[in-house]
Design a protein around this motif. Structure first.
Motif, PDB file in Angstrom:
ATOM      1  N   LYS A  17       5.033  -1.496  -7.817  1.00  0.00           N
ATOM      2  CA  LYS A  17       4.410  -0.768  -6.711  1.00  0.00           C
ATOM      3  C   LYS A  17       4.767   0.712  -6.803  1.00  0.00           C
ATOM      4  CE  LYS A  17       4.620  -4.626  -3.455  1.00  0.00           C
ATOM      5  NZ  LYS A  17       5.273  -5.145  -2.235  1.00  0.00           N
ATOM      6  N   THR A  18       3.766   1.522  -6.548  1.00  0.00           N
ATOM      7  CA  THR A  18       3.983   2.970  -6.508  1.00  0.00           C
ATOM      8  C   THR A  18       3.329   3.516  -5.251  1.00  0.00           C
ATOM      9  OG1 THR A  18       3.905   3.140  -8.901  1.00  0.00           O
ATOM     10  CG2 THR A  18       3.541   5.158  -7.689  1.00  0.00           C
ATOM     11  N   MET A  43       0.353  -1.283   1.864  1.00  0.00           N
ATOM     12  CA  MET A  43       1.193  -1.895   0.852  1.00  0.00           C
ATOM     13  C   MET A  43       2.590  -2.122   1.442  1.00  0.00           C
ATOM     14  SD  MET A  43       1.836  -0.613  -3.024  1.00  0.00           S
ATOM     15  CE  MET A  43       2.996   0.688  -2.678  1.00  0.00           C
ATOM     16  N   GLN A  60      -1.426   5.294  -4.312  1.00  0.00           N
ATOM     17  CA  GLN A  60      -0.751   4.009  -4.120  1.00  0.00           C
ATOM     18  C   GLN A  60      -1.313   2.994  -5.108  1.00  0.00           C
ATOM     19  OE1 GLN A  60       0.250   2.832   0.034  1.00  0.00           O
ATOM     20  NE2 GLN A  60      -1.245   1.262  -0.375  1.00  0.00           N
ATOM     21  N   THR A  61      -0.433   2.359  -5.855  1.00  0.00           N
ATOM     22  CA  THR A  61      -0.895   1.334  -6.795  1.00  0.00           C
ATOM     23  C   THR A  61      -0.020   0.091  -6.669  1.00  0.00           C
ATOM     24  OG1 THR A  61       0.525   2.158  -8.573  1.00  0.00           O
ATOM     25  CG2 THR A  61      -1.721   3.016  -8.497  1.00  0.00           C
ATOM     26  N   ILE A  65       6.361  -2.408   1.395  1.00  0.00           N
ATOM     27  CA  ILE A  65       7.491  -1.950   0.585  1.00  0.00           C
ATOM     28  C   ILE A  65       8.758  -2.496   1.216  1.00  0.00           C
ATOM     29  CG2 ILE A  65       8.813   0.068  -0.152  1.00  0.00           C
ATOM     30  CD1 ILE A  65       6.174   1.604  -0.243  1.00  0.00           C
TER      31      ILE A  65
END
Lengths: 278, 349
Positions: free
Chosen positions: A245-246, B35, A238-239, B37
């Motif tokens: 964003k990945t 994160m 995850q970056t 999304i």
């Protein structure tokens, strides 16, 4: 008498040397090779705002040793993992391929806190290269994932028996601490990179912009000629960098064999106890 | 040395103590992503939001074209409702994209492709395929995507209809070698809607003798409409193989778009080159692709490209000499642009 002594002294040294050799346990090398498959889900905002999901196949190889010079307290590990995935978007109208190759070299300190349990804790150097290739896109068809990291790694091994069948359970977890990471800028095309644009492409990486975790749980069951190894691997990459964003999440089950062996060089053949082999 | 090593495999005997099955706490950490999304529903509302957001963050000409994208959101958002049929929804989204006035913006579904073609539809064509066919006849040569022949007044004629068609370096060597005895050549890129920029550069490199700056390229560095990188200069490096040294006329019309626009821009800075015909269609934004939750794909200009003076060429490049195709000439089987170019090249002999 003097002559006799001269003959005896070297013999003593030889005898001491042999004794010393016998006392030092032979460091066997653990090696395993596995093949497997599972599921992958990917999200890369450089390529698409949607999550893709699909199946993966992979190879996993590992080699560990406790070199003689560290008296068995330190173990080295070489680890590689190749994973290829074929994924589709939620509507099934677009396809993307994901490929990743990782290599780790680790140094671990070994502890035996409790009977039947071994713990390894240490650091790993990690090199990774990968790509997500989206078949639908034109000038932004792919995004490369390249990095080098220093990982914290820990392993726990528990050995037990079920109906006199020895079984070994091993769990390993890697978490990167610092490293470097390749990334294009938010809207930078690889065409422009190819022209030689001097924009920054390599960035320092740490937990604020990159989280990659690998969990490996293995069961090993010794058979006659080798040991059967079944491994479940969960990997998160995850970056969040340059507003891009990945997230690549994969779960896979690997099956293969593991073995212990010892390699001796031609020169060493005459000096150690395996001299008799050839 | 590999052969200096012997491998001895030793069967592993585990000597574990008597059965004592203890629970091994295999803490396989279940990973929870921290994160965020953004996810969109696959409904007309969700797809509309996704499309608007993709362009809001990535489209590169809002400022240059003076487009108020928030106003566009307000205008179109109220027309969206989740009971819309596929086709009416597609038409509405396409109408919204027309606001960008960009030939590189397309919405593609299984049943239609939304497009903005006013960059050529509102202008005279200055091109007739049957005239080109007549000039080429049947005895022309083909080198990859190039069709070429020597006209009877010793002027070379090269037709390149699509920058997606490959052109090889050896093919270009043959073309230049064959046309090297001509008084000059005509490169006809009319109705060439673009293709690969690498082909544009490869062809242009045959007409430069020095490394020449021909423009700039930028990219977005963030989601803001004006978040752009420092302009990076683009160059044409002269080919190390055969290069054409005589006069060249490049024929253009409104259908010269995208990579063709890039080629025409580069040729402006080559020695002995004249642009003749109509203004090009433009299309200077390097397009990126994305998609909507329902599977439709969208293409949009993402990286602006400029000329050497950092001027926009999104709406086209003016020719050095404006010439239109006359109906009277066309009726006689003559292409006014080709004939004018032949006269110019004949005079230069």
């Amino acid at each position: 008498m003097k002559k006799k002594l001269l003959h005896i002294i070297p013999l003593w040294f030889v005898a001491l040397a042999c004794y010393a050799q016998e006392e030092t346990p032979l460091p066997l090398t653990y090696q395993s090779f596995l093949i497997g498959g599972g599921t992958t889900s990917t999200y890369d905002s450089y390529l698409s705002p949607l999550k893709y999901s699909g199946m993966n196949i992979g190879l996993l190889g590992e080699r560990m040793k406790t070199p003689r010079r560290w008296k068995g307290r330190i173990a080295t590990q070489h680890f590689f993992n190749l994973e290829l995935a074929d994924t589709k978007n939620p509507s099934g109208s677009a396809q993307s391929y994901v490929g990743s190759l990782e290599y780790d070299y680790g140094l671990y300190y070994r502890l035996n806190p409790v009977r039947n349990i071994q713990l390894y804790t240490g650091l790993q150097g990690n090199l990774s290269a990968g790509v997500i290739y989206n078949l639908r896109n034109t000038n932004n068809p792919a995004n490369a994932k390249v990095g080098a990291n220093l990982n914290l790694s820990a392993m726990a091994i528990y050995a037990f028996q079920i109906k006199r069948q020895p079984i070994r359970l091993r769990y390993q977890m890697n978490v990167p601490v610092v490293g470097a990471l390749f990334s294009p800028e938010f809207g930078q095309s690889y065409y422009e990179i190819g022209l030689g644009d001097e924009s920054q492409l390599i960035y320092p990486a740490a937990w604020h912009n990159r989280l990659t975790i690998r969990n490996i749980l293995s069961v090993e069951i010794p058979l006659k000629a080798c040991t059967l190894r079944i491994t479940g691997m969960n990997r998160l990459y995850q970056t969040h960098l340059n507003d891009l964003k990945t997230q690549i999440l994969s779960n896979a089950v690997y099956v293969g064999i593991s073995k212990y062996f010892h390699t001796v060089s031609g020169k060493q053949t005459d000096k150690n106890k395996y001299r008799y082999v050839f | 040395m590999f052969f200096n090593h012997r491998t001895i495999t030793i069967g592993r005997r585990w000597r574990f103590p008597s059965v004592r099955i203890a629970g091994f706490a295999a803490c396989l950490c279940l990973l929870v992503s921290c994160m965020e999304i953004e996810e969109y529903d696959n409904t007309p509302r969700g797809n509309f939001e996704a499309l608007w957001q993709i362009l809001d963050e990535h489209y590169c000409f809002f400022e240059y074209k003076g487009i108020d994208w928030n106003r566009v959101y307000r205008d179109y958002s109220k027309r969206i409702h989740n009971q819309m049929g596929h086709e009416s929804f597609f038409l509405l989204l396409d109408e919204m994209l027309q606001e960008l006035k960009d030939g590189h913006v397309n919405l593609s579904s299984a049943f239609d492709v939304g497009r903005y073609w006013k960059w050529f539809e509102d202008y005279p064509a200055n091109y007739r395929q049957e005239l080109i066919d007549a000039y080429l006849g049947t005895d022309y040569h083909i080198a990859g995507g190039l069709r070429y022949k020597i006209l009877n007044d010793n002027v070379g004629y090269v037709r390149y209809a699509d920058f997606s068609s490959a052109i090889g370096e050896s093919g270009l060597d043959y073309v230049i070698d064959k046309l090297s005895l001509c008084s000059g050549i005509i490169i006809d890129v009319r109705n060439n809607g673009g293709g690969l920029l690498t082909n544009s550069n490869k062809l242009a490199a045959r007409f430069f003798n020095e490394k020449t700056q021909v423009g700039y390229i930028q990219h977005k560095t963030g989601k803001g409409h004006n978040d752009f990188s420092k302009p990076y200069p683009t160059y044409v490096k002269p080919s190390t193989r055969l290069r054409f040294q005589k006069p060249v006329v490049v024929l253009t019309n409104r259908k010269c778009y995208s990579a063709t626009n890039d080629f025409v821009n580069a040729m402006r800075y080559a020695p002995n080159v004249l642009l003749l015909g109509d203004k090009t269609g433009g299309g200077s934004g390097l397009p990126f692709s994305s998609e909507l939750p329902n599977g439709w794909s969208v293409r949009f200009s993402a990286c602006p490209m400029y000329d050497k003076d950092m001027q926009q060429i999104e709406f086209g490049i003016d020719p050095d000499r404006a010439v239109s195709l006359s109906e009277a000439d066309a009726e006689k089987g003559k292409d006014t642009l080709i004939e004018t170019a032949r006269q110019l090249l004949g005079k230069s002999q």
